[in-house]
Design an enzyme around this catalytic site. Sequence first.
Site: not given
Lengths: 622, 182
Positions: A25, A87, A184, A206
Site C-alpha cells: 500500500d 503521491k 485500493e 476510502d
Amino acid sequence: MALLQIAEPGQSSAPHEHRLAVGIDLGTTNSLVATVRNGVATVLPDEQGRPLLPSIVRYGPDGRIEVGYAAQAQQSNDPRNTIISVKRFMGRSVKDVAHVENAPYDFVDAPGMLQLRTAQGVKSPVEVSSEILKVLRRRAELALGGDLVGAVVTVPAYFDEGQRQATKDAARLAGLNILRLLNEPTAAAIAYGLDNAAEGIYAVFDLGGGTFDISILKLSRGVFEVVATNGDSLLGGDDFDHRVFCWALGEAKLPPLQPRDVRLLYAKAREAKETLTYHGEAPITARLSGGEFVDLKLTTEAFCSMTQTLVNKTIGPTRRALRDAGLTVEGIKGVVMVGGATRMPQVQRAVGEFFRCDPLNNLDPDKVVALGAAMQANVLAGNRAQGEDWLLLDVIPLSLGMETMGGLVERIIPRNSTIPAARAQEFTTFKDGQGAMSFHVVQGERELVCDCRSLARFELRGIPPMAAGAARVRVTFQVDADGLLAVTAREKSTGVETSVTVKPSYGLSDAEIERMLRDSVEHAREDMHARALQENRVEGERLADAVRAALASDAELLSAEERSGIGRLLEELRATLAGSDHRAIKRASEALNRATEDFAARRMDAGVRRALAGQKIANLGG
Amino acid sequence: MRLRRIVQRLKNHFELFGLQPAYALELEQLERAYREIQTRIHPDRFARAGDAERRASMQWTTHVNEAYRILKSPVQRGKYLLSLQGVDVAFESNTAMAADFLVQQMQWREQLEEALERRDAAELERLRARLQGERRALEGRIAERIDGKADAAGAADLVRRLMFLEKFDADIDAGFETIESS
C-alpha cells in the site's frame, strides 16, 4: 540414514514451493507491506516492530537518502529536501497541485509531470516513490528470507492513466516485479469480504491522506465484482490538516512563515486532528523560529465546522457511484471504512447518516488495503490454496475518449467498464487528399476536450489521397487488467495498414526509466549480466512450470507431433536454464512461447467450453 | 486474431453464455454464466503462465466482457439481436419517430427543465419512476416483436425509442448532478 534428495537441474527443487509475494500500500501519508504466511495475511513491521512507514523521503546534502521515520524527524529542519505526500505529485504538473504556495519545495515544471530540485539534484515523483518502495522491498526480503517473485501495488481507484503509469514506473525503478496494480477500495473489499464471508452489495468508503475513493462491489460466491467507482483524487486527510493550519495562522495572527515553521505548524495541525478523534479539544503549541509562541486550543466543534465542506465533498462522488450502479442507499448491505482519515468522528457520522446504517470498522483502516493486496499477490504468484478460489472483476474509473472536430470528446470506453476491455471506433478524414490524421487521447467525463485530461497525442501518416470522408481509420482502445491503456490506429479502406501504439505520456518514457535505472547508484554497482541472467531465469522457470502444468492437464488438445515438438523445446529451455547464458535462456523461452501460442488458445477455448458445460448442468439442476 | 477459432464456431454472444438468442432474458442466468467463464479465463488465473497464454486470456476476457455488456443492456441487446436478423437499427441515420412519442418526449423534457429550475429533486425522482415504467413496458413490447420474429422493422423502431429513453435517463442523472452541486 535417509538419503538427501537433489533436484534435477533446471527443475524447481520443491514443486509446491511457496513463492514470495507481497502486497504494498503506497500511501500518501504512510506505506505498508504485507504478505500471506501460513494462509494468514500479515503486515510486515520494520526492525523496531513498527508496521507503518511514513511516506517521507529526505535527500540529505551528504548524499544520504533517508526514508520513513528518520526523514520525518528532519522534516522541519530541512523542509526543502524532505518530500512528504509525494503521491499527490504522481503524474501531475504544478498547476494540478493544490496549495503549491505552502509547499516548501523547489518545483521544476516538466511536461506531463512536475519535478523537485533537491540537494541531490532534480528528482521526479516517480524516483521519490521508488525510494519508499525500495525500503519496503528490502523489509520484505529480509523478513521472508528470499527474493520476491512479485508485488501487488495499490493505487486509488480514481487514479487516472498517468498516475497509474507513474506508479508502475516507480515499482520498476525499485526493482519490483509488478504482478498487478490493484485499486485500493477493491483491495479493502477482498480483505473484508474474505474475513467475513460477506455476500451482497457493499460500498467501500476510502478516505486516505490525499485521495478519496468510493466503490460499490457485488460480492457473490467468491467473485468480487466492482459495479461502480468514483472519487476525488485531490481530497484527503491532508486537506483537513490544511484547514487547521490556516485556522491556526489566522487565530495566532502570524506573519508569513519560514518553510520550516510551515512544516512545524502542519505537523501540529495533524496532531490536533488526531487528538480530536478521542478528545473534545486539542492544544496546538509551537515555538517558531522567529521566537513567536503559538498556544491555541482547537475544539471539536470548531474543527467540524471548518472541515464541513471537505466532508460534504465526499457525498457527491458517493451519489454518482450509486447512480452509476443503478442503486439507492437501501440496496447497500454495508459500508466498509478504509483509510486513516475515516477515523474522524464527523466522517463516520456523515457516512452513517448518508447510508442510514452504522459504518463497518472491524478492520484496521490503515492496514486493510495492504492486507487485501497481499491476498491478491499470493493468488497471482500461484500460491492459491483450496478454498481460496476467488476472483476479482474491476472497472476503469474514468471514461476514455478521443478528440473530434470542434474540440469535442468522443467517448470510446465509458467509465465503470469491466477490464480488460477493448472498443473500436472508426474515424475519417475531414479534407480531400488528407494524408495524415492526428489523434488526441483524453480521459474524463466532460464534453469538451479542454475539460478532460490529455493522455497522448499521435499521428497516423501515409494515408493515400482520397476524398474527404472516404478513409476508414479504425482506432482501437485496449485497457488491460491493470487499467492501463494502449491505443492502435489502422487505415483500412485501401488495404494500407499503418498501426501506431501509444501509451499515455504522463508516465515517463521507457528511455527515461532506463536512464534512472542507470543513474541509480545501486544498479550501477550491480553486474548487469548477473541481473539479466537472474531475470531471464525467473521468466524461463515460470514459463517451463506453466507449460509443464498445461501439458499435464490438457495434453489431449495436442496431436502427438505437436506434443513432441513442445516437449523438445521444453527440454531445450530446461537445458539452457541449467547454464548461465542469459541470451540462450531468452531465445529458448521465446521459442517455447511461440510454439505454445496455439496450444494456449485451445486451452482457453476448452476453458470456455467447460464453463458452458457446467452452466448447462446448473441450468438443468436449477 | 486468436479468438477466430471459437468465435466462428459460436454463432452468437448468447451461445457463449449457453443461452438461447432471445430478447426476454433471465439476467441472473446470464450473470451466472458470465462469472463461471470468468473464473476460468480471467488474466488473474494466468498471472504465472507463459506470454502466449496470458495474451489469449486477455483477448478472451475482453471478448467475454464485451459480449456480456451487450447482452446486459436492453438497448444493445435489441440492436444486437436485430443485427443477427439482418436488420440495422441505425441509431445515427434513422431519427424518424412517431409523432405521439416525440410529443411525450418533449413534455418530459419540459418537466425536467422546470424541475431543474425549481431545484426539485423529488420531481426528478417522480420523472425517473415514470420513465422506468415506460422502459419496462417498451422492453416487453420489443420482446414480443423480436422473440415472436413477427415484426423486425417495428422492433427496430421500438429499440430506437428505448435508446431515447435511455438518453433521457442520463439527462435525469445530469439533472441530479446539477441540483446536488449547487
